[in-house]
Design an enzyme around this catalytic site. Sequence first.
Site, PDB file in Angstrom:
ATOM      1  N   LYS A  74       0.626   4.850   6.695  1.00 51.40           N
ATOM      2  CA  LYS A  74       0.038   5.669   5.625  1.00 51.40           C
ATOM      3  C   LYS A  74       0.623   7.080   5.682  1.00 51.40           C
ATOM      4  O   LYS A  74       1.293   7.456   6.627  1.00 51.40           O
ATOM      5  CB  LYS A  74      -1.487   5.758   5.774  1.00 51.40           C
ATOM      6  CG  LYS A  74      -2.214   4.438   5.871  1.00 51.40           C
ATOM      7  CD  LYS A  74      -2.172   3.633   4.597  1.00 51.40           C
ATOM      8  CE  LYS A  74      -2.853   2.279   4.806  1.00 51.40           C
ATOM      9  NZ  LYS A  74      -2.607   1.373   3.724  1.00 51.40           N
ATOM     10  N   SER A  86       0.797  -1.233   0.000  1.00 54.33           N
ATOM     11  CA  SER A  86       0.000   0.000   0.000  1.00 54.33           C
ATOM     12  C   SER A  86       0.828   1.281   0.000  1.00 54.33           C
ATOM     13  O   SER A  86       0.305   2.337  -0.314  1.00 54.33           O
ATOM     14  CB  SER A  86      -0.957   0.021   1.193  1.00 54.33           C
ATOM     15  OG  SER A  86      -0.263   0.245   2.383  1.00 54.33           O
TER      16      SER A  86
END
Length: 191
Positions: free
Chosen positions: A95, A52
Site C-alpha cells: 500500500k 488494489s
Amino acid sequence: MGHKDYAEEHDKKRPNIVQEILGFLLYVAMVVGITFFIITFIGQRTYVSGSSMENTLHHGDNLIVDKITYRFSKPKRFDIIVFPFRHQEKTYYIKRIIALPGETVQIREGVILINGKILRESYGKEIMKSAGLAADPITLGEDEYFVLGDNRNDSTDSRDPSVGVIHKDEIIGRAFIRIWPLDKIGVLKHQ
C-alpha cells in the site's frame, strides 16, 4: 615413463581434485550466505496479487523490496510499503503511505484531509466511495502510518478494521524496483 613416474603424477593430481571440490563447496556456501544476507537485510522479491494498487502496480508484477532504507530513515508520505497482514500468515499487503505519525487523517466525500487540509495527490485511481474508519478523524501515534491502495474502491487498507493503522516495526520495506514484466522494468515512483 615408468610405473613410479605415473604413480607420482597420479598422486599429484588427486590433491588438486580435492582442492577443486573444496573450493567449489566453499564458493557455493559463500553464494548461499550472501543470498541469505541480501534477502534478510537488504532486499527481497515479492509478487503483486490483486488490483488494489492499480494503476501503479498490477496483478503479476514482480518487485524488489528495499529492506534497508528504513533502518536509517523514516518512511515518507507516498512511499509504497510492504507489510504482513495481521490475520493471515504468509500474506503481505502492499500500500501507499498517506498519513504520517502525529498527523490527523480524515476522509470526507472522497477527499483526504491531513490535519484538516486537503491532501494534494494524484495516486488514487478514482474518488473514494467509502471512508471506512477514516470517516471520523484518526490521530496517528508516534510510530503509526495510515495507508491506502491506489485503487481506492478495490483496496483493503487502513480504512478497514482488519488492517487499521500500520506500525513502523510492521513495515518490511519499501517497494523499490519492478523486475517483471520486462516492458515495465524500472525504479518505482514514490514521491
